[in-house]
Design an enzyme around this catalytic site. Structure first.
Site, PDB file in Angstrom:
ATOM      1  N   ALA A 169       0.814  -1.224   0.000  1.00 45.47           N
ATOM      2  CA  ALA A 169       0.000   0.000   0.000  1.00 45.47           C
ATOM      3  C   ALA A 169       0.846   1.272   0.000  1.00 45.47           C
ATOM      4  O   ALA A 169       1.961   1.310   0.517  1.00 45.47           O
ATOM      5  CB  ALA A 169      -0.912   0.005   1.220  1.00 45.47           C
ATOM      6  N   LYS A 170       0.258   2.331  -0.594  1.00 45.74           N
ATOM      7  CA  LYS A 170       0.816   3.684  -0.531  1.00 45.74           C
ATOM      8  C   LYS A 170      -0.235   4.595   0.101  1.00 45.74           C
ATOM      9  O   LYS A 170      -1.359   4.179   0.355  1.00 45.74           O
ATOM     10  CB  LYS A 170       1.109   4.219  -1.922  1.00 45.74           C
ATOM     11  N   GLU A 187      -3.457  13.008   0.007  1.00 48.65           N
ATOM     12  CA  GLU A 187      -3.179  14.196  -0.799  1.00 48.65           C
ATOM     13  C   GLU A 187      -3.242  13.917  -2.300  1.00 48.65           C
ATOM     14  O   GLU A 187      -3.739  14.750  -3.066  1.00 48.65           O
ATOM     15  CB  GLU A 187      -1.826  14.780  -0.396  1.00 48.65           C
TER      16      GLU A 187
END
Ligand code: FES
Ligand code: FES
Length: 910
Positions: A864-865, A869
């Protein structure tokens, strides 16, 4: 007219209530303060936000506008009246399933408005939902999941059920969701000390730039016995300065004879709430010597000795030979862009309370960064940071605005000096005047490409108005040059920035740290180059897209997981179809309405720029056999509590339902860093995974089990199944720590980055998120109005730990990007409320098609990232490119208000 002596009788949530109340008292205050029903929220106290919506005789009303006398003999229903005991009402359950509550501060108002609708329209259309909920603002969700939930309770959309079989990847309901839906969640203004407390009000400068002297307060004390103390700068026990960076402690808690922005606090009144409210600013002995403002355009005298010419700092990334790159090009484009102040406009104004416990200070307040708060408050109080305990309340939206201290220093100083708990709740105008904003910017950018559409050079300079104090200005100045090219391969680059002081309120962190402003310029250049070369806007982006093996402007070679090409491929068919659809509309409708389709891409480095930003997590087993995650990651609505639980549960190998959570408290959890820079899933998620794995290894080691063993927590014991048998571990006899933990595992993670050299070369981030978005807009060329009709968003998220929450983040970011593009512009002294400062309402947000591109990041927890934003960055440029496509007019000053659109259509400077 009722007299105050007459008891007030009405029916509240099905029960008769009789009490004495001032007939003019606001119903919202009556419910919250007198009756303890804090589920009804106050976001503005002016009828603008709808957070206080209740049902009055079945009809939705703003409780902040209703005098107590009005409810005599009536029926009032609040959010506390919806559930049947512990069983959520169908509407609440639908909100939970759909992830329709993020921070939850607007949720009670949304639920009450929807209840009104559903009571008389059990199967509403979408248009009816939009109409009924139009008075309630939400800053987090982008509204689409709220609409889905309301339609779902009526049975007109498919339910989304929680899936608990495997946590990572499941659409689990928020672990803290139910409290947000019942009104039980305690936000900053809901949390009250058990003991009698004092109230604090800051007195703020009405001038952007002035010197001042404070007179003698003796007469004020004599007139107001309930006034316990007037705090001035001389009362600050320790350092009367704070700031984000070690070198940037430039902001006073209370100004010392000189203010640098409107809204700066000059003194503070502490006493009982009635007394404090009764004292007007005009009653105070303050003499002002007003000075000319220092603005972005006019400049002025230096505001800080350490910032000559008001330049706080500069940023720079240089690579290759830009002059040669421009000379060799076939196509060249240049643009000058201006963007305005953007206000966070979280629905929860800053609030909380402080209390002194012996030689320690405890602060309960909404914050995005408990450990940084602790480390700042200690020096302000003149005590060690370890003597400060920060306990975050629920946070009603942050978006970067609650990374800076707000009410905490004043409440702490007052509580410290007076040995009494002190509460402070910002008003809406105070919140908007005194807290940080998105940096206004002034950008000039140039780009060039060869005949095949490959970028050959990019040059960029951005000045960012960082306002009166440093806050996160250095972060913006350093992050923007790294990202300014956009997510494209460019061999020759020069990107520079400057953060400039003015007498505006401090600009700080706001979802993207300057990257959204830069993307507006860069993505316009891509369209212009494509037009000159004669290729499609999608095509030029695809030809230059950074993917695996791509080299960034800082010289970083991207590894596996860089998936912009895949994002672009995922939207190609929609792009073609929408361009055809817009062309067909424009052909058929030779009217004043013109449709256009724009595209924009984005990239975003996860975590701090070339700075350490470690997280540490602990998991443990209690003596009675329960698993607990101790997480210092603050959930500001984005869902990190749930994400951490999903990751940790899978790492340990147990269902989420068997895992408890202790969150945030600096006395009980380790430092998981700030909730900022889209870092919690990536950084703290890795720490949670490692903590779970460490605890698992600890357990398995004790029973000599191999890594494939299954752990089951049952009946207070740990059952470990392995090699066809089962070992049982009884934690009860084991020695426990202060938290009652007998077995534990901890994990830390700090993204591997390098320091950038003088040319900005190096590895600023360990991971980047990418996205491509399409906007379909309709422009009324006679009025200059713009309606966004549809958004398609493909986001490279590595791995969606919880797809519902990831979609919710993308929706919310898109809504804020739409506001940035079309309507949001903060003007100090003029738009300090939610009436004059416009944010998108439920009717402004179009259908959003979200495409999750999952190419696991090798460094991410389960791949995951971050997405918080990245969700916002591409939206504004996609909308602005769509306006240009629709009309041929390029908007270079955002927001694209009708006046600016008309000016651009007339060929005037927009
Ligand atoms: S608090 Fe009542 S409308 Fe905002
Ligand atoms: S969930 Fe609506 S304001 Fe946060």
């Amino acid at each position: 007219m009722r007299s105050p002596a007459e008891p007030l009788a009405f029916t509240l949530n099905g029960k008769a209530v009789t009490l004495h109340a001032d007939p003019a008292r606001r119903l919202a205050d009556l419910l919250r303060d007198d009756l303890g029903l804090t589920g009804t929220k106050i976001g503005c106290n002016a009828g603008d936000c709808g957070a206080c919506t209740v049902l009055l005789d079945g009809a939705q009303m703003c409780a902040c506008l209703i005098p107590a006398a009005r409810v005599a003999g009536c029926t009032v229903t609040t959010v506390e009246g919806l559930a049947d005991g512990a069983t959520l009402a169908p509407l609440q359950a639908a909100f939970l399933r759909h992830g329709a509550a993020q921070c939850g501060i607007c949720t009670p108002g949304m639920l009450m408005a929807a209840s009104d609708l559903l009571a008389h329209t059990p199967a509403p259309t979408e248009a009816e939902v939009l109409d009924a909920l139009g008075g309630v603002l939400c800053r987090c969700t982008g509204y689409r999941k709220i609409v889905d939930a309301v339609l779902d309770v009526a049975g007109t959309s498919a339910p989304v059920m929680p899936d608990a079989t495997r946590a990572v990847g499941a659409r689990l309901a928020k672990v803290d969701g139910a409290a947000k839906l019942t009104g039980a969640e305690k936000f900053g203004a809901d949390a009250l000390p058990a003991e009698a407390f004092l109230t604090l009000r800051a007195v703020r400068s009405p001038h952007p730039h002035a010197r001042f002297t404070l007179g003698n307060f003796a007469a004020l004390h004599a007139k107001h016995p309930g006034l316990a103390r007037v705090l001035t700068a001389a009362d600050i026990p320790g350092r009367n300065l704070y700031g984000i960076y070690p070198t940037g402690k430039d902001q006073p808690v209370l100004a010392e004879g000189y203010v640098r922005h409107r809204g700066e606090a000059v003194c503070a009144l502490v006493g009982d709430a009635e007394t404090i409210a009764a004292i007007g600013d005009a009653d105070l002995p303050i003499v002002w010597d007003v000075l000319p403002p220092v603005t972005f355009d006019t400049g002025g005298p230096d505001l800080h000795a350490h910032a000559p010419d008001n330049v706080l700092c500069r940023g720079r990334v240089a690579r290759g030979d830009p002059d040669a790159g421009f000379s060799a090009a076939t196509a060249y484009a240049r643009i000058a862009v201006r963007t305005g102040f953007v206000e966070h406009a979280y629905i929860e104004p800053e609030a909380g309370y402080a209390r002194r416990v012996g030689d320690r200070m405890e602060i309960f307040a909404c914050t995005q960064t408990p450990y940084m708060d602790r480390d700042e408050l200690g020096p302000i109080l003149g005590i060690a940071p370890e003597q400060v305990r920060v306990v975050p309340t629920a946070v009603g939206g942050g978006f970067g605005g609650k990374l800076d201290l707000s009410m905490q220093p004043l409440a702490c100083v007052a509580a410290w000096l007076l040995h009494r708990p002190v509460r402070m709740v910002y008003t809406r105008p105070e919140s908007m005047a005194a807290t940080t904003k998105r940096h206004p910017s002034r950008i000039v950018a140039e780009a060039a490409a060869d005949a095949a559409g490959h970028l050959t050079a990019f040059r960029f300079h951005g000045d960012f108005d960082t306002g009166a104090y440093a806050s996160w200005g250095p972060t913006v100045a350093n992050r923007v040059p790294v990202h300014a090219t956009g997510p494209y391969s460019v061999p020759n680059v020069l990107c520079t920035t400057a953060a400039i002081h003015t007498t505006n309120p401090p600009s700080g962190a706001f979802r993207g740290f300057g990257v959204p402003q830069a993307a507006i310029a860069g993505e316009a250049l891509l369209d212009e180059l494509a037009a000159q070369i004669g290729i499609d806007p999608w095509e030029i982006r695809r030809r230059n897209a950074l993917g695996v093996g791509g080299v960034t402007a800082t010289g970083q070679v991207l590894g596996a997981g860089a998936a912009l090409p895949e994002c672009l491929d995922a939207i190609r068919s929609r792009w073609d179809a929408l361009r055809l659809e817009a062309a067909a509309f424009n052909e058929c409708h030779k009217s004043l309405l013109r449709r256009g389709v724009g595209i924009a891409c984005m990239w975003y480095g996860i975590g701090n720029t070339s700075l350490a930003n470690p997280s540490e997590m602990v998991m443990g087993i209690t003596r009675d056999g329960r698993a607990v995650l101790f997480s210092g990651a603050v959930d500001i609505g984005q869902g990190s509590n749930t994400i951490m639980m999903q990751i940790a549960a899978d790492a340990l190998g147990i269902p989420v339902a068997d895992l408890g959570l202790v969150a945030g408290d600096t006395d009980r959890t380790r430092d998981a860093g700030k909730t900022s820079a889209s870092r919690q899933t990536f950084v703290s998620g890795n720490a949670a995974k490692r903590a779970g794995e460490a605890l698992r290894a600890n357990i398995l080691r004790r029973v000599n089990a191999g890594g494939e063993a299954t752990i089951v927590l049952r009946g207070g014991r740990i059952h470990v199944r392995h090699d066809g048998g089962e070992a049982v571990l009884d934690p009860a006899p084991l020695e426990a720590d202060a938290e009652g933990i007998v077995l534990s595992g901890s994990g830390t993670f700090d993204p591997p980055t390098t320091v950038l050299d003088a040319d900005g070369q190096g590895i600023p981030y360990a991971s980047y998120a990418f996205a491509a978005q399409i906007a379909l807009v309709e422009v009324d060329v006679s009025l200059g109005t713009v309606r966004v009709l549809r958004i398609v968003a493909a986001h490279d998220v590595g791995r969606a730990i919880n797809p519902t929450q990831v979609e919710g983040q993308i929706h919310g970011g898109i809504a804020q990007g739409l506001g940035l593009a079309l309507m949001e512009e903060f003007v100090p002294g003029r738009t300090e409320n939610l009436h004059d400062y416009l944010i998108p309402t439920i009717g402004d947000i179009p259908p959003i098609e979200t495409i999750l591109v999952e190419h696991a990041d090798p460094l991410g927890p389960y791949g995951a990232k971050g997405v918080g934003e990245p969700a916002l960055v591409a939206t504004a440029p996609a909308i602005l490119n769509a306006i240009a496509h629709a009309t041929g007019a390029r908007i270079t000053h955002v927001p694209a208000t009708p006046a600016r659109v008309l000016a651009a259509l007339n060929g005037e400077d927009a």
